[in-house]
Every structure is written in C-alpha cells, then in structure tokens.
Design an enzyme around this catalytic site. Structure first.
Site, PDB file in Angstrom:
ATOM      1  N   HIS A 230      -7.817   6.685   2.937  1.00  0.00           N
ATOM      2  CA  HIS A 230      -8.773   6.339   1.873  1.00  0.00           C
ATOM      3  C   HIS A 230      -9.021   4.834   1.895  1.00  0.00           C
ATOM      4  CE1 HIS A 230      -4.788   5.466   0.231  1.00  0.00           C
ATOM      5  NE2 HIS A 230      -5.383   4.557  -0.526  1.00  0.00           N
ATOM      6  N   ARG A 300      10.707   6.570   2.202  1.00  0.00           N
ATOM      7  CA  ARG A 300       9.995   5.299   2.088  1.00  0.00           C
ATOM      8  C   ARG A 300       9.434   5.169   0.678  1.00  0.00           C
ATOM      9  NH1 ARG A 300       4.475   4.023   3.186  1.00  0.00           N
ATOM     10  NH2 ARG A 300       4.275   1.787   3.535  1.00  0.00           N
TER      11      ARG A 300
HETATM   12  C1  LIG Z   1      -6.399   1.742 -10.508  1.00  0.00           C
HETATM   13  C2  LIG Z   1      -6.439   2.831  -9.794  1.00  0.00           C
HETATM   14  C3  LIG Z   1      -6.675   2.834  -8.325  1.00  0.00           C
HETATM   15  C4  LIG Z   1      -6.382   4.279  -7.948  1.00  0.00           C
HETATM   16  C5  LIG Z   1      -6.909   5.007  -9.143  1.00  0.00           C
HETATM   17  C6  LIG Z   1      -6.269   4.228 -10.281  1.00  0.00           C
HETATM   18  O1  LIG Z   1      -6.865   4.459 -11.527  1.00  0.00           O
HETATM   19  C7  LIG Z   1      -4.766   4.586 -10.360  1.00  0.00           C
HETATM   20  C8  LIG Z   1      -4.211   5.083  -9.019  1.00  0.00           C
HETATM   21  C9  LIG Z   1      -4.849   4.475  -7.804  1.00  0.00           C
HETATM   22  C10 LIG Z   1      -4.688   5.319  -6.557  1.00  0.00           C
HETATM   23  C11 LIG Z   1      -3.341   5.117  -5.836  1.00  0.00           C
HETATM   24  C12 LIG Z   1      -3.300   5.984  -4.589  1.00  0.00           C
HETATM   25  C13 LIG Z   1      -4.602   5.943  -3.764  1.00  0.00           C
HETATM   26  C14 LIG Z   1      -5.833   6.057  -4.703  1.00  0.00           C
HETATM   27  C15 LIG Z   1      -7.129   6.187  -3.893  1.00  0.00           C
HETATM   28  C16 LIG Z   1      -5.612   7.189  -5.666  1.00  0.00           C
HETATM   29  O2  LIG Z   1      -5.920   8.333  -5.522  1.00  0.00           O
HETATM   30  O3  LIG Z   1      -4.947   6.723  -6.781  1.00  0.00           O
HETATM   31  C17 LIG Z   1      -5.821   4.895  -5.657  1.00  0.00           C
HETATM   32  C18 LIG Z   1      -6.982   4.781  -6.636  1.00  0.00           C
HETATM   33  C19 LIG Z   1      -8.161   3.989  -6.114  1.00  0.00           C
HETATM   34  O4  LIG Z   1      -7.995   2.964  -5.449  1.00  0.00           O
HETATM   35  O5  LIG Z   1      -9.277   4.423  -6.379  1.00  0.00           O
HETATM   36  O1  AKG Z   2       2.357   3.672   0.952  1.00  0.00           O
HETATM   37  C1  AKG Z   2       1.551   2.907   1.435  1.00  0.00           C
HETATM   38  O2  AKG Z   2       1.857   2.084   2.287  1.00  0.00           O
HETATM   39  C2  AKG Z   2       0.093   2.989   1.031  1.00  0.00           C
HETATM   40  C3  AKG Z   2      -0.122   3.389  -0.393  1.00  0.00           C
HETATM   41  C4  AKG Z   2      -1.555   3.335  -0.782  1.00  0.00           C
HETATM   42  O3  AKG Z   2      -2.426   3.291   0.034  1.00  0.00           O
HETATM   43  C5  AKG Z   2      -1.905   3.342  -2.208  1.00  0.00           C
HETATM   44  O4  AKG Z   2      -1.018   3.488  -3.077  1.00  0.00           O
HETATM   45  O5  AKG Z   2      -3.109   3.179  -2.479  1.00  0.00           O
HETATM   46 FE   FE2 Z   3      -4.371   2.709  -0.898  1.00  0.00          FE
END
Ligand SMILES: C=C1C[C@]23C[C@@]1(O)CC[C@H]2[C@@]12CCC[C@@](C)(C(=O)O1)[C@H]2[C@@H]3C(=O)O
Ligand code: AKG
Ligand code: FE2
Length: 382
Positions: A230, A300
């Site tokens: 992503h 991890r």
């Molecule tokens: C601030 C944020 C970025 C995020 C969506 C959120 O509201 C909280 C979780 C974040 C995260 C972490 C994992 C990858 C990601 C794509 C997801 O699904 O949740 C990111 C979100 C983002 O960057 O859009």
């Molecule tokens: O675990 C990682 O190194 C990546 C995590 C990540 O991409 C995220 O939290 O948005």
């Molecule tokens: Fe990420």
C-alpha cells in the site's frame, strides 16, 4: 479451530491464533507475492542502497530532497530520539501483543472506527487475511483507549502508557522539525516557509496517529504476507522496526521492477512519504508503495507514527511549489481522500502491478488538458 471459510469472513481475525499456527491456511495464503525479485537495500547495495539522512548533517535538506523524489522513503539518523526509549517502546508493544486475545479483543476496532485493535484498515478491501495484528491509537487519547485492554489500570498499564507518552512527546517534536526540513528540501526560502506556515498552519495543525504492528513467526513465510502492499495516505510516517528486516519498498525498473528490503539499522527510524504529501508537493515528493513480509524464526514489531493534516483541511498543491506551472492534483481533505481510495481499491487500484481502474492518486490528478480543479482551492493549496 473454525474452518478457513469462516476465518475468511472474519474481518478482525477473532479466532485464529497466528502465534500458535503450524501451517498457513488458504485464508492467509496470498497470490502474486513473488512476482518481483527482492533485493537487499543495505549498505553497499549500490543503486538499491536505501538513502540515509542524518538530521545533524548541514546538507540534510539536499539528501531529503533526493530521497523524497527518487524513493519516497529514507532511513533517518541523528533524529535525537533516544535509542533506549525506542527499546522500551518495542518491549512495551511486545508485552501488549503477548496478552491473551480476549484482553486485546476488548479494544477491537468497531465498524469504520479509525482506532482500535485488529487488522489494519485496508484489510477490509481484501479477501485474504494478513499475518499480523495491529492497533491504531490516537496519542491524545492513549489512557482511555488502553484502559480497554487493562481495565484494572495496574502496573503494566501505567508503564505502557508512560512510555508511549514519552515517545509521543519526542516524536511530535521530531515530526515538526522534519516538516520544516521537508519545506527546506522543496527549495522554499525562509520567508516562503514562514508564509506557508502563517497561511496554512501546516505544522501547528498536523495530526498524529500511532499504529502498532505485530508480525508473529510464520511457518510458511513465502505464502503469507504481514502487511499488504500500500501507500500510506497521510503526509508522512515515522516508522520504528525491530531488528528484524521485513519492510519492502517497491522500485520501478529499469533494470527491473523490484522490492528493496529495508535493512534493520539500530537506532535509526524510517520515513515514508504518503499520498497527501505527494499532492501537497505537486508530485515532486513521491509516496512509497511498500509491504511487510513475515519470518519463520523471528517475530517482528513495527510502529508507524503517522502525520497528516487536520481532518477538515483541504490539501492541494502548494502554490510556492506549483510556481508558474499547473497544479497536478485537485484539493481534498484526508477523509475525502480515504473515500476516493476506497473506490480505487474496489476497482483494483490497490495493486500497483495490476491496476484496472487507477490508483487513488491517479483518480485525484488533474489532466493537463482539462481546466477543472484550477479553481479548486482550499485551506492547504494553491
Ligand atoms: C492515520 C491513519 C493512517 C492509516 C489509517 C489511519 O487512520 C490509522 C491506521 C493507518 C494504517 C496503518 C496500516 C496501513 C494503512 C494503509 C491502514 O490500513 O491503516 C494505514 C492507513 C493509511 O495510511 O491510510
Ligand atoms: O511493518 C512495517 O514495516 C510496515 C508497516 C506499515 O506499512 C504501516 O503500518 O503502514
Ligand atoms: Fe504503511
């Protein structure tokens, strides 16, 4: 244990104990993981050596500009966050994820909530399940949130809250410095930076979200995926990872499209640029497409400290960056962008490699032959 089809429908992975799994069920087996080679991004990797920025270096802004234009990510050193604090944060996260599932489930994310324990938000868009557990938190609401996991508010609760608060203070200050460094890296002069800050209050209104990731050991890491590839949606993320590599950054060829494995460098943080920063910088700084893989022998942990605009701020290309050119993107708020991304995912835009309907960034870009968007001005835009 429930059947795989039951597991597959369970968006928060309620029942399957990843840590105890002896094989990867079909529900967690992803296709296309080996489409592109994985190369080492460590020191001496030549063109694929991940860029390093030392904040103490007087030429740091030039290094930030190069890395942001060419990679959308870099390793950050000289950031001032004590290494022993990072170690305590990691130990605290490991302790939290090691709690029984029933404790963690009290904090489960409900419906479309941005915060809570469970799989990351994007898990909603895929039929396969990731080999990880996550927890998104607002640093301004840490104690009430963590009381869900530790209702007795005992020693472990106080210790974890204390360490996360200390961390938030350090990271918030670092994020402000980094924002300034990014603006310098964009080539803005001191008065221009002051003007941007006075007009848009970029740094002052920046919001923070913490996302914790736990990737348990996996009996068949070649079939499973810790975090689906992503781009992050916000401005930028500061990432802390265990001393176990697992983060892959995508790089286009030539010579070939590939995944570059981020090395685990003690004490260093990683900076990932997000989509709204690509918009703000009119495409000059690129968001980075990335994923996390899992490991057979070692678990991890990672923590992403996300910085983004205030929810009601419209983000568009800064006029100081657009100059005499044209804005490449229309202005929109973070929540509006998340809706566009949802649409893009529904059309296959989640996969850079197999895009059918266009990525979210493509969907908000302005066609140079159109006039629309030229008057689409907002709080943070031209
Ligand atoms: C601030 C944020 C970025 C995020 C969506 C959120 O509201 C909280 C979780 C974040 C995260 C972490 C994992 C990858 C990601 C794509 C997801 O699904 O949740 C990111 C979100 C983002 O960057 O859009
Ligand atoms: O675990 C990682 O190194 C990546 C995590 C990540 O991409 C995220 O939290 O948005
Ligand atoms: Fe990420």
């Amino acid at each position: 244990m429930p059947t795989p089809s039951k597991l597959n429908k369970d968006p928060h992975n309620h029942y399957f104990d990843l840590g105890a799994a002896r094989q990867v069920p079909e529900t967690h087996a992803w296709e296309g993981l080996h489409e592109h080679p994985v190369v080492d991004g460590g020191v001496g990797a030549g063109e694929d050596a991940v860029p390093v920025v030392d904040m103490q270096d007087p030429h740091a802004a030039e290094a930030v500009a190069r890395a942001s234009e060419q990679w959308g990510a870099f390793l950050l050193q000289g950031h001032g966050v004590p290494r022993e604090l990072l170690a305590r944060v990691e130990a605290g996260i490991a302790g939290m994820f090691a709690l029984p599932k029933t404790d963690k489930m009290r904090a489960a994310r409900q419906g479309g909530d941005p915060y809570g324990y469970g799989l990351p938000h994007i898990a909603l868009y895929f039929s396969k399940t990731m080999w990880s557990e996550g927890y998104s938190l607002s640093p301004t609401n840490l104690r009430p949130e963590l009381r869900k996991i530790w209702p007795d508010a005992g020693h472990d609760y106080s210790q974890f809250c204390g360490v996360m608060e200390e961390f938030h203070k350090e990271m918030g200050a670092l994020a402000d410095k980094l924002m300034e460094l990014f603006l310098v890296a964009l080539g803005l002069t001191g008065p221009q930076i002051a003007g941007v800050e006075a007009e848009h209050k970029l740094t002052e209104t920046m919001s923070e979200t913490i996302h914790l990731n736990w990737y348990p050991k996996c009996p068949d890491p070649k079939r499973a995926l810790g975090m689906k590839a992503h781009t992050d949606s916000g401005f930028f993320a500061l990432l802390m990872q265990s001393q176990v590599p697992g983060l892959h950054l995508f790089r286009h060829g030539p010579p070939a499209d590939r995944w570059v494995e981020m090395p685990a460098v003690p004490g260093a943080l990683i900076v990932n640029i997000g989509d709204l920063f690509q918009i703000l910088t009119n495409g000059r700084f690129r968001s980075v497409y990335h994923r996390a893989v899992v490991n057979r022998d070692r678990e991890r942990i990672s923590l992403a400290y996300f910085l983004g605009p205030a929810a009601n701020a419209k983000v568009g290309p800064l006029k100081e960056v657009v100059g005499g050119g044209r804005p490449a993107y229309r202005a929109l708020t973070w929540p509006e962008y998340i809706i566009v991304r949802k649409e893009a995912f529904a059309n296959g835009g989640a996969d850079l490699e197999f895009t059918k309907g266009g990525t979210a960034l493509e969907m908000v870009s302005i066609n140079p032959d159109d006039d629309d968007g030229m008057d689409d001005q907002g709080d943070i835009s031209s």
